[in-house]
Design a protein around this motif. Structure first.
Motif, PDB file in Angstrom:
ATOM      1  N   ARG A   1       0.834  -1.196   0.000  1.00 27.22           N
ATOM      2  CA  ARG A   1       0.000   0.000   0.000  1.00 27.22           C
ATOM      3  C   ARG A   1       0.868   1.246   0.000  1.00 27.22           C
ATOM      4  O   ARG A   1       1.857   1.316   0.734  1.00 27.22           O
ATOM      5  N   VAL A   2       0.467   2.205  -0.801  1.00 23.73           N
ATOM      6  CA  VAL A   2       1.176   3.483  -0.859  1.00 23.73           C
ATOM      7  C   VAL A   2       0.140   4.605  -0.853  1.00 23.73           C
ATOM      8  O   VAL A   2      -1.036   4.384  -1.146  1.00 23.73           O
ATOM      9  N   SER A   3       0.578   5.797  -0.517  1.00 26.95           N
ATOM     10  CA  SER A   3      -0.316   6.958  -0.585  1.00 26.95           C
ATOM     11  C   SER A   3       0.191   7.886  -1.685  1.00 26.95           C
ATOM     12  O   SER A   3       1.266   7.675  -2.249  1.00 26.95           O
ATOM     13  N   LEU A   4      -0.575   8.912  -1.974  1.00 25.72           N
ATOM     14  CA  LEU A   4      -0.212   9.822  -3.070  1.00 25.72           C
ATOM     15  C   LEU A   4       1.074  10.599  -2.808  1.00 25.72           C
ATOM     16  O   LEU A   4       1.801  10.917  -3.725  1.00 25.72           O
ATOM     17  N   ASN A   5       1.339  10.929  -1.552  1.00 25.97           N
ATOM     18  CA  ASN A   5       2.502  11.759  -1.249  1.00 25.97           C
ATOM     19  C   ASN A   5       3.723  10.924  -0.878  1.00 25.97           C
ATOM     20  O   ASN A   5       4.453  11.260   0.038  1.00 25.97           O
TER      21      ASN A   5
ATOM     22  N   GLY B   1      -9.668  12.025   1.329  1.00 28.54           N
ATOM     23  CA  GLY B   1     -10.244  13.366   1.243  1.00 28.54           C
ATOM     24  C   GLY B   1     -10.202  13.961  -0.152  1.00 28.54           C
ATOM     25  O   GLY B   1     -10.736  13.399  -1.100  1.00 28.54           O
ATOM     26  N   ARG B   2      -9.554  15.125  -0.257  1.00 29.26           N
ATOM     27  CA  ARG B   2      -9.503  15.842  -1.539  1.00 29.26           C
ATOM     28  C   ARG B   2      -8.612  15.174  -2.576  1.00 29.26           C
ATOM     29  O   ARG B   2      -8.599  15.570  -3.735  1.00 29.26           O
ATOM     30  N   GLU B   3      -7.822  14.180  -2.149  1.00 30.56           N
ATOM     31  CA  GLU B   3      -6.941  13.479  -3.089  1.00 30.56           C
ATOM     32  C   GLU B   3      -7.732  12.701  -4.134  1.00 30.56           C
ATOM     33  O   GLU B   3      -7.184  12.282  -5.138  1.00 30.56           O
TER      34      GLU B   3
ATOM     35  N   PRO C   1      -3.738  -0.615 -13.988  1.00 26.63           N
ATOM     36  CA  PRO C   1      -4.234   0.247 -12.916  1.00 26.63           C
ATOM     37  C   PRO C   1      -5.722   0.537 -13.092  1.00 26.63           C
ATOM     38  O   PRO C   1      -6.169   0.909 -14.178  1.00 26.63           O
ATOM     39  N   LYS C   2      -6.483   0.317 -12.012  1.00 28.05           N
ATOM     40  CA  LYS C   2      -7.923   0.483 -12.075  1.00 28.05           C
ATOM     41  C   LYS C   2      -8.412   1.147 -10.793  1.00 28.05           C
ATOM     42  O   LYS C   2      -7.976   0.798  -9.709  1.00 28.05           O
ATOM     43  N   ARG C   3      -9.330   2.085 -10.933  1.00 30.31           N
ATOM     44  CA  ARG C   3      -9.873   2.823  -9.797  1.00 30.31           C
ATOM     45  C   ARG C   3     -11.014   2.032  -9.188  1.00 30.31           C
ATOM     46  O   ARG C   3     -11.937   1.620  -9.871  1.00 30.31           O
ATOM     47  N   GLU C   4     -10.955   1.782  -7.885  1.00 30.01           N
ATOM     48  CA  GLU C   4     -12.015   1.070  -7.168  1.00 30.01           C
ATOM     49  C   GLU C   4     -12.332   1.868  -5.913  1.00 30.01           C
ATOM     50  O   GLU C   4     -11.669   1.702  -4.876  1.00 30.01           O
ATOM     51  N   GLY C   5     -13.306   2.744  -5.990  1.00 24.55           N
ATOM     52  CA  GLY C   5     -13.668   3.569  -4.839  1.00 24.55           C
ATOM     53  C   GLY C   5     -12.554   4.521  -4.476  1.00 24.55           C
ATOM     54  O   GLY C   5     -12.112   5.332  -5.283  1.00 24.55           O
ATOM     55  N   ARG C   6     -12.050   4.424  -3.244  1.00 24.64           N
ATOM     56  CA  ARG C   6     -10.981   5.311  -2.775  1.00 24.64           C
ATOM     57  C   ARG C   6      -9.586   4.762  -3.080  1.00 24.64           C
ATOM     58  O   ARG C   6      -8.585   5.328  -2.646  1.00 24.64           O
ATOM     59  N   ASN C   7      -9.512   3.640  -3.773  1.00 27.38           N
ATOM     60  CA  ASN C   7      -8.224   3.008  -4.073  1.00 27.38           C
ATOM     61  C   ASN C   7      -8.016   2.875  -5.575  1.00 27.38           C
ATOM     62  O   ASN C   7      -8.964   2.802  -6.342  1.00 27.38           O
TER      63      ASN C   7
END
Length: 173
Positions: A92-96, A127-129, A157-163
């Motif tokens: 798992r990684v975050s945007l920043n 949040g706003r990300e 890469p596929k968007r699934e809700g907040r991930n």
């Protein structure tokens, strides 16, 4: 005799009048009565085992049933040994995330891929990300470029809700 396996009827459990019987060495003995077939099996000190109960007439074979069950269990154990269980490891990684952290996580992913496991890389948006999906894709593309020599992209890469997720599999040698 007591019943050893639930899948087969043996000796006195066979209730049909006529049976197609196969001898212990594989030759056809033809269609004979069940009493006669049991007598032949007892003379050879073997068991009469119903192989195909749905056939007309049912098919039985004269064999050593205990030995047969033992050999079947050995074959099943051998087949289990040859199976390879593929695990999915998640990173798992975050945007920043910083470049150095990506390198460390890519190094771990490389280790998992070389061990034969699949790797699922997840970018979490908070949040706003949520509006910054393009940045998440950029991070996942960075992972693909760092690992392209040892992996195959199994799921883009596929968007699934907040991930946003990406699944990588090991390259076949």
């Amino acid at each position: 005799m007591k019943k050893i396996s639930k899948d087969y009827s043996i000796n006195d459990q066979i209730r049909e009048r006529e049976l197609r019987v196969i001898g212990s060495d594989g030759e056809q003995l033809g269609v004979i009565s069940s009493a006669e077939a049991r007598r032949i099996a007892e003379e050879k000190d073997l068991d009469l085992v119903m192989i195909s109960p749905n056939a007309k007439p049912p098919v039985c074979k004269i064999m050593d049933f205990g030995k047969y069950v033992y050999e079947q269990s050995k074959k099943e154990k051998e087949a289990k040994k040859k199976q390879k269980v593929v695990n999915i490891k998640e990173i798992r990684v975050s945007l920043n995330i910083e470049e150095h952290d990506i390198d460390i996580k890519a190094k771990n992913a490389r280790k998992f891929l070389l061990d034969g496991d699949k790797v699922k890389i997840t970018v979490r948006f908070r949040g706003r990300e949520m509006e910054l999906g393009h940045m998440g894709e950029k991070i996942l593309e960075t992972f693909i470029s760092k690992l392209e020599d040892v992996c195959l992209v199994e799921k883009r890469p596929k968007r699934e809700g907040r991930n946003m997720t990406l699944v990588l599999g090991p390259k076949k040698a």
